[in-house]
Design a protein around this motif. Sequence first.
Motif, PDB file in Angstrom:
ATOM      1  N   LEU A 336      -4.851  -0.170  -6.609  1.00 34.54           N
ATOM      2  CA  LEU A 336      -5.094  -0.203  -8.068  1.00 34.54           C
ATOM      3  C   LEU A 336      -4.073  -0.418  -8.807  1.00 34.54           C
ATOM      4  CD1 LEU A 336      -7.477   1.040  -9.441  1.00 34.54           C
ATOM      5  CD2 LEU A 336      -6.305   3.549  -9.136  1.00 34.54           C
ATOM      6  N   ASN A 337      -3.674  -1.379  -9.504  1.00 30.89           N
ATOM      7  CA  ASN A 337      -2.683  -2.175 -10.658  1.00 30.89           C
ATOM      8  C   ASN A 337      -1.286  -2.039  -9.412  1.00 30.89           C
ATOM      9  OD1 ASN A 337      -3.941  -3.395 -12.569  1.00 30.89           O
ATOM     10  ND2 ASN A 337      -2.450  -1.786 -14.153  1.00 30.89           N
ATOM     11  N   ASP A 338      -0.670  -1.416 -10.294  1.00 30.85           N
ATOM     12  CA  ASP A 338       0.956  -0.633  -9.302  1.00 30.85           C
ATOM     13  C   ASP A 338       1.610   0.579  -8.622  1.00 30.85           C
ATOM     14  OD1 ASP A 338       1.952  -3.418 -10.326  1.00 30.85           O
ATOM     15  OD2 ASP A 338       2.389  -2.831 -12.537  1.00 30.85           O
ATOM     16  N   VAL A 339      -0.042   0.908  -8.470  1.00 37.05           N
ATOM     17  CA  VAL A 339       0.365   2.547  -8.267  1.00 37.05           C
ATOM     18  C   VAL A 339       0.212   1.814  -6.935  1.00 37.05           C
ATOM     19  CG1 VAL A 339      -1.392   4.630  -7.824  1.00 37.05           C
ATOM     20  CG2 VAL A 339      -1.543   3.686  -9.620  1.00 37.05           C
ATOM     21  N   HIS A 340       1.516   3.076  -5.766  1.00 42.62           N
ATOM     22  CA  HIS A 340       0.885   2.286  -4.780  1.00 42.62           C
ATOM     23  C   HIS A 340       0.327   2.964  -4.023  1.00 42.62           C
ATOM     24  CE1 HIS A 340       2.744   2.344  -0.299  1.00 42.62           C
ATOM     25  NE2 HIS A 340       3.965   2.225  -0.814  1.00 42.62           N
ATOM     26  N   PRO A 341      -0.252   2.275  -2.664  1.00 38.61           N
ATOM     27  CA  PRO A 341      -1.435   3.290  -2.619  1.00 38.61           C
ATOM     28  C   PRO A 341      -1.195   4.496  -1.696  1.00 38.61           C
ATOM     29  CG  PRO A 341      -0.367   1.105  -1.099  1.00 38.61           C
ATOM     30  CD  PRO A 341       0.181   1.476  -2.589  1.00 38.61           C
ATOM     31  N   HIS A 342      -0.726   5.152  -0.924  1.00 41.52           N
ATOM     32  CA  HIS A 342       0.081   6.368  -1.290  1.00 41.52           C
ATOM     33  C   HIS A 342      -0.047   7.505  -2.168  1.00 41.52           C
ATOM     34  CE1 HIS A 342       2.678   5.333   2.822  1.00 41.52           C
ATOM     35  NE2 HIS A 342       1.247   4.491   3.114  1.00 41.52           N
ATOM     36  N   ASP A 343      -0.023   6.309  -2.964  1.00 38.35           N
ATOM     37  CA  ASP A 343      -0.314   7.518  -4.565  1.00 38.35           C
ATOM     38  C   ASP A 343      -1.153   7.352  -4.310  1.00 38.35           C
ATOM     39  OD1 ASP A 343       2.578   7.899  -4.768  1.00 38.35           O
ATOM     40  OD2 ASP A 343       2.793   6.719  -6.084  1.00 38.35           O
ATOM     41  N   THR A 344      -2.434   6.796  -4.747  1.00 41.68           N
ATOM     42  CA  THR A 344      -3.597   6.122  -4.794  1.00 41.68           C
ATOM     43  C   THR A 344      -4.438   7.779  -3.795  1.00 41.68           C
ATOM     44  OG1 THR A 344      -3.419   4.151  -5.993  1.00 41.68           O
ATOM     45  CG2 THR A 344      -5.821   5.085  -5.188  1.00 41.68           C
ATOM     46  N   VAL A 355      -8.979   9.018   3.105  1.00 41.54           N
ATOM     47  CA  VAL A 355      -9.011   7.557   2.598  1.00 41.54           C
ATOM     48  C   VAL A 355      -7.674   6.856   3.282  1.00 41.54           C
ATOM     49  CG1 VAL A 355     -10.853   6.628   0.350  1.00 41.54           C
ATOM     50  CG2 VAL A 355      -8.230   6.737  -0.198  1.00 41.54           C
ATOM     51  N   ARG A 356      -7.451   5.659   3.936  1.00 43.49           N
ATOM     52  CA  ARG A 356      -6.806   5.783   4.393  1.00 43.49           C
ATOM     53  C   ARG A 356      -5.660   4.454   3.153  1.00 43.49           C
ATOM     54  NH1 ARG A 356      -4.376   7.411   9.363  1.00 43.49           N
ATOM     55  NH2 ARG A 356      -6.416   7.899   9.325  1.00 43.49           N
ATOM     56  N   ALA A 357      -3.971   4.918   3.689  1.00 44.00           N
ATOM     57  CA  ALA A 357      -3.361   4.009   2.799  1.00 44.00           C
ATOM     58  C   ALA A 357      -2.073   3.997   3.620  1.00 44.00           C
ATOM     59  CB  ALA A 357      -2.450   4.407   1.764  1.00 44.00           C
ATOM     60  N   GLY A 358      -1.073   2.664   3.496  1.00 44.61           N
ATOM     61  CA  GLY A 358      -0.750   1.998   4.529  1.00 44.61           C
ATOM     62  C   GLY A 358      -0.821   0.638   4.538  1.00 44.61           C
ATOM     63  N   HIS A 359      -0.001   0.284   5.691  1.00 45.99           N
ATOM     64  CA  HIS A 359      -0.470  -1.863   6.169  1.00 45.99           C
ATOM     65  C   HIS A 359      -1.292  -1.712   6.744  1.00 45.99           C
ATOM     66  CE1 HIS A 359       2.040  -0.502   9.918  1.00 45.99           C
ATOM     67  NE2 HIS A 359       3.034  -0.287   8.963  1.00 45.99           N
ATOM     68  N   HIS A 360      -1.993  -0.855   7.782  1.00 49.12           N
ATOM     69  CA  HIS A 360      -3.687  -0.515   8.805  1.00 49.12           C
ATOM     70  C   HIS A 360      -2.764  -1.315   9.605  1.00 49.12           C
ATOM     71  CE1 HIS A 360      -4.950   0.556   4.966  1.00 49.12           C
ATOM     72  NE2 HIS A 360      -5.203  -0.341   4.137  1.00 49.12           N
ATOM     73  N   CYS A 361      -1.688  -1.017  10.323  1.00 49.92           N
ATOM     74  CA  CYS A 361      -1.663  -1.643  11.530  1.00 49.92           C
ATOM     75  C   CYS A 361      -1.761  -3.052  11.655  1.00 49.92           C
ATOM     76  CB  CYS A 361      -1.519  -0.833  12.756  1.00 49.92           C
ATOM     77  SG  CYS A 361      -1.165   0.082  13.131  1.00 49.92           S
ATOM     78  N   ALA A 362      -1.426  -4.157  10.532  1.00 46.43           N
ATOM     79  CA  ALA A 362      -1.361  -5.184  10.081  1.00 46.43           C
ATOM     80  C   ALA A 362      -0.619  -5.885   9.033  1.00 46.43           C
ATOM     81  CB  ALA A 362      -3.333  -5.773   9.932  1.00 46.43           C
TER      82      ALA A 362
END
Length: 406
Positions: A336-344, A355-362
């Motif tokens: 979501l734009n410049d929102v960090h996925p952890h904040d989302t 929901v999951r946030a991060g690099h998803h082991c990838a």
Amino acid sequence: MDVNAIRQQFPILNQNVNGHPLVYLDSSATSQKPLSVISAMEDYYKFDNSNVHRGVHTLGNRATDKYEGAREKVRNFINAESASQVIFTRGTTTSINTVAYSYGRSNLTEGDEILITPMEHHSNIIPWQQTAKATGATLKYLPLQSDGTIDLVDVKEAITNKTKIVAIMHVSNVLGTINPIKQIAQIAHENGAVMLVDGAQGVPHLKVDVQDLDCDFYAFSGHKMCGPTGIGVLYGKRELLDNMEPVEFGGEMIDFVNLYDSTWKELPWKFEGGTPIIAGAIGLGAAIDFLNDIGLENIEEHESKLALYAMKQLRTIDGLTIYGPDDRAGLITFNLNDVHPHDTATVLDSEGIAVRAGHHCAQPLMKWLDVTATARASFYLYNTEEEIDRLVDGLNKTKEYFGDVF
């Protein structure tokens, strides 16, 4: 397929989180467990708790029957030719490591090539990195198309007579890409290579027939398919497994032990050293019964509809980027734009949405996407369109909360 009736089998879904009804959209990380799975494991501990294979008393025989019965359920579920080709492990990671160590290190030499893709989970990258270092083989990456799919023309160019192992995931846990495993396996075999499939995201959602795919190894985990954590499966072609050495040594996997040498049991037990994961296997067997009762075809159809609906609804949100192809499994990864996925994910959690946030082991795939992390909503047989509507509402609230970046 009556989703409301299915949901009644999952008591964890009937709760509020942060004052809101729970919306669980993280099944790609781990699925929830139905009452039948919980009860099967509870009944084992209540009535049949005993070690398997080693005793002749009644409890031991009942436990052994349930444990080996679960193996037969797995065999039928993936259409393996024989139950001896079904090895119980701790999960997909252990299964892949078993192949990398036992088969890879014994059959690779300097100049050989291992072919994988940038979309792989770390569990299907690191074992091959270490195997390449140990053997002198070269780790080679298959290029991806711009939408995160594989082109068979690239596969034909990448696989040569130097290629000895091809290791590719069935379904991407980030992009939702469903890879053409059967065709890749055919190309691999034409060049004398063996094919390993990371099926962690495949088996829970697709009808898998290992004989039709003609893969040499197939690895998956119980906890992503309504089963318990700590149990997984390695399927392998018998001629390969017969010639592989165990990677764990001790009780249960032996035939005869002398002072200076030992011999191993036949398949599959030579790969199951120590007391096995008895309750986990029984729980996995109950999960297979549960999924069979619903029907994998019905589950796949339901998830496909959810993914299409979610793609349509999420695309109404300005500033939201979706990663991966249009034709996908039941998960959507986005930012979501410049929102960090952890904040989302944190804002969504405040609305009861997981929901999951991060690099998803990838992490290699994150670099390929040119992002540091993403958010991911993944769907399963118990999710509904109404929950996707809740996700969209939650993302719009996230936009309001971080209004300065839009």
